[in-house]
Scaffold this active site. Structure first.
Site, PDB file in Angstrom:
ATOM      1  N   CYS A   7       0.888  -1.213  -0.111  1.00 17.43           N
ATOM      2  CA  CYS A   7      -0.024  -0.234  -0.090  1.00 17.43           C
ATOM      3  C   CYS A   7       0.884   1.269  -0.116  1.00 17.43           C
ATOM      4  O   CYS A   7       2.142   1.055  -0.480  1.00 17.43           O
ATOM      5  CB  CYS A   7      -0.863  -0.077   1.095  1.00 17.43           C
ATOM      6  SG  CYS A   7      -0.282   0.075   2.753  1.00 17.43           S
ATOM      7  N   ASN A  10       2.082   1.552   4.285  1.00 21.23           N
ATOM      8  CA  ASN A  10       2.615   0.104   5.113  1.00 21.23           C
ATOM      9  C   ASN A  10       2.186   0.197   6.767  1.00 21.23           C
ATOM     10  O   ASN A  10       2.914  -0.309   7.349  1.00 21.23           O
ATOM     11  CB  ASN A  10       4.099  -0.299   4.991  1.00 21.23           C
ATOM     12  CG  ASN A  10       4.292  -1.778   5.434  1.00 21.23           C
ATOM     13  OD1 ASN A  10       5.335  -2.150   5.793  1.00 21.23           O
ATOM     14  ND2 ASN A  10       3.299  -2.597   5.149  1.00 21.23           N
ATOM     15  N   CYS A  12      -1.442   0.365   7.400  1.00 21.29           N
ATOM     16  CA  CYS A  12      -2.986   0.193   7.507  1.00 21.29           C
ATOM     17  C   CYS A  12      -3.336  -1.027   6.612  1.00 21.29           C
ATOM     18  O   CYS A  12      -3.565  -2.221   6.979  1.00 21.29           O
ATOM     19  CB  CYS A  12      -3.788   1.259   7.062  1.00 21.29           C
ATOM     20  SG  CYS A  12      -3.628   2.548   8.206  1.00 21.29           S
ATOM     21  N   ARG A  13      -3.516  -0.824   5.280  1.00 22.37           N
ATOM     22  CA  ARG A  13      -3.986  -1.955   4.199  1.00 22.37           C
ATOM     23  C   ARG A  13      -3.009  -3.049   4.080  1.00 22.37           C
ATOM     24  O   ARG A  13      -3.468  -4.148   4.174  1.00 22.37           O
ATOM     25  CB  ARG A  13      -4.257  -1.147   3.059  1.00 22.37           C
ATOM     26  CG  ARG A  13      -5.455  -0.082   3.050  1.00 22.37           C
ATOM     27  CD  ARG A  13      -5.626   0.518   1.801  1.00 22.37           C
ATOM     28  NE  ARG A  13      -4.323   1.600   1.593  1.00 22.37           N
ATOM     29  CZ  ARG A  13      -4.128   2.014   0.271  1.00 22.37           C
ATOM     30  NH1 ARG A  13      -5.077   1.815  -0.865  1.00 22.37           N
ATOM     31  NH2 ARG A  13      -3.010   2.915   0.250  1.00 22.37           N
ATOM     32  N   SER A  14      -1.861  -2.708   3.954  1.00 23.73           N
ATOM     33  CA  SER A  14      -0.833  -3.767   3.460  1.00 23.73           C
ATOM     34  C   SER A  14      -0.507  -4.898   4.824  1.00 23.73           C
ATOM     35  O   SER A  14      -0.602  -5.938   4.671  1.00 23.73           O
ATOM     36  CB  SER A  14       0.194  -3.415   2.737  1.00 23.73           C
ATOM     37  OG  SER A  14       0.950  -2.537   3.290  1.00 23.73           O
ATOM     38  N   ASP A 111      -7.979   3.777   1.297  1.00 24.88           N
ATOM     39  CA  ASP A 111      -6.994   3.959   2.480  1.00 24.88           C
ATOM     40  C   ASP A 111      -7.720   4.541   3.822  1.00 24.88           C
ATOM     41  O   ASP A 111      -8.217   5.707   3.749  1.00 24.88           O
ATOM     42  CB  ASP A 111      -5.977   4.884   2.160  1.00 24.88           C
ATOM     43  CG  ASP A 111      -4.827   5.047   3.160  1.00 24.88           C
ATOM     44  OD1 ASP A 111      -4.922   4.451   4.299  1.00 24.88           O
ATOM     45  OD2 ASP A 111      -3.766   5.337   2.650  1.00 24.88           O
TER      46      ASP A 111
END
Length: 143
Positions: A7, A10, A12-14, A111
């Site tokens: 993301c 690095n 939140c999402r990933s 995000d």
């Protein structure tokens, strides 16, 4: 199979995708990274950790790192959280490298650092991971 989730920062999402994929497809070797380097060394964002923890995923031991050109040779598959991340990843692809880069889901994973919708983000990631899990169980490629 070695899989890298990517993301922007690095945090939140990933890392959430890393934890979800590790839980759903335990025989994958999963890592995560960000295209930007602002948060290198930081743990995942607190509200993301809380939302993930509420669903049984522990992100507390993860630390942000930046995506690098070496990741193209270190991983069998790179999963981008959105089209911009995918473009940023592809812009670093070494000549002749064929490592697949795919989106996590059929749509961008918004995000939650900006949208504040941590549960919505996890819903998209879990749904995409379930599809990957089904493909993996049937012997098909993860993506």
């Amino acid at each position: 199979m070695q899989v890298l989730c990517v993301c922007l920062g690095n945090i939140c999402r990933s890392p959430a995708a890393e934890a979800v994929l590790r839980a759903m497809i335990p025989d994958l070797d999963v890592d995560s990274a960000g295209t930007g380097g602002w948060h290198v060394g930081d743990p995942p964002y607190g509200p993301m950790q809380a939302a993930a923890r509420a669903r049984g995923y522990d992100l507390s031991n993860l630390r942000a790192r930046q995506f690098s050109v070496a990741d193209f040779t270190g991983f069998d598959l790179i999963i981008a959280m959105d089209a911009q991340n995918m473009s940023d990843i592809e812009s670093q692809r070494p000549a002749g490298n064929a490592t697949p880069v795919r989106l996590m889901a059929a749509t961008d994973v918004p995000d939650p650092y900006y949208t504040r919708d941590f549960d919505g983000c996890l819903d998209i990631i879990e749904n995409a991971a379930r599809l990957m899990q089904q493909a993996h169980k049937s012997g098909s490629p993860v993506l």
